[in-house]
Design an enzyme around this catalytic site. Structure first.
Site, mmCIF file in Angstrom:
data_model
loop_
_atom_site.group_PDB
_atom_site.id
_atom_site.type_symbol
_atom_site.label_atom_id
_atom_site.label_comp_id
_atom_site.label_asym_id
_atom_site.label_seq_id
_atom_site.Cartn_x
_atom_site.Cartn_y
_atom_site.Cartn_z
ATOM 1 C CG LEU A 18 -6.412 -2.456 0.530
ATOM 2 C CD1 LEU A 18 -7.372 -2.908 -0.815
ATOM 3 C CD2 LEU A 18 -6.908 -3.870 1.329
ATOM 4 C CG HIS A 19 -5.777 3.566 -3.246
ATOM 5 N ND1 HIS A 19 -6.453 4.422 -3.561
ATOM 6 C CD2 HIS A 19 -4.421 2.933 -3.939
ATOM 7 C CE1 HIS A 19 -6.086 3.863 -4.632
ATOM 8 N NE2 HIS A 19 -4.747 2.910 -4.957
ATOM 9 C CB ALA A 20 -9.736 5.265 -0.639
ATOM 10 C CB ALA A 23 -10.420 -0.615 0.748
#
Length: 109
Positions: A18-20, A23
């Site tokens: 769940l990176h940028a 997200a």
């Protein structure tokens, strides 16, 4: 009238977690519902606001982590279903690398 809380849990299978970008997708989707939507690594919390991109990014959830959703309000069930489905689809990341929205690729047909 009492509000019930709808809960669900799902494992992150997206290779980069769940990176940028995921997200942002998650918080935009959460904001599209009236329900209060919360997110945690454990069933008993601590819970964060799933509509806050800063808080969601701060989780830094890796592949294999289990995300727990809890929502309350008029459309809580729909919110939890949509969010778990987004995680199940790996945040639709596979679509982005395959020319979905081919603007700027310079490749003709």
């Amino acid at each position: 009238m009492t509000e019930s809380t709808i809960k669900a849990a799902i494992e992150i299978t997206n290779p980069t977690g769940l990176h940028a970008r995921p997200a942002v997708k998650m918080t935009k989707l959460a904001k599209s519902f009236v329900a209060k939507v919360q997110l945690a690594f454990a069933a008993d919390g601590p819970w964060i606001d799933a509509k806050s991109v800063v808080k969601v990014m701060a989780l830094k959830a890796p592949k294999g982590a289990v995300l727990h959703f809890a929502a309350s309000g008029a459309d809580a069930g729909d919110a939890v279903a949509a969010l778990t489905d987004l995680v199940r689809r790996d945040f639709d990341e596979h679509l982005e690398g395959e020319g979905a929205g081919s603007a700027g690729t310079g490749h003709g047909g």
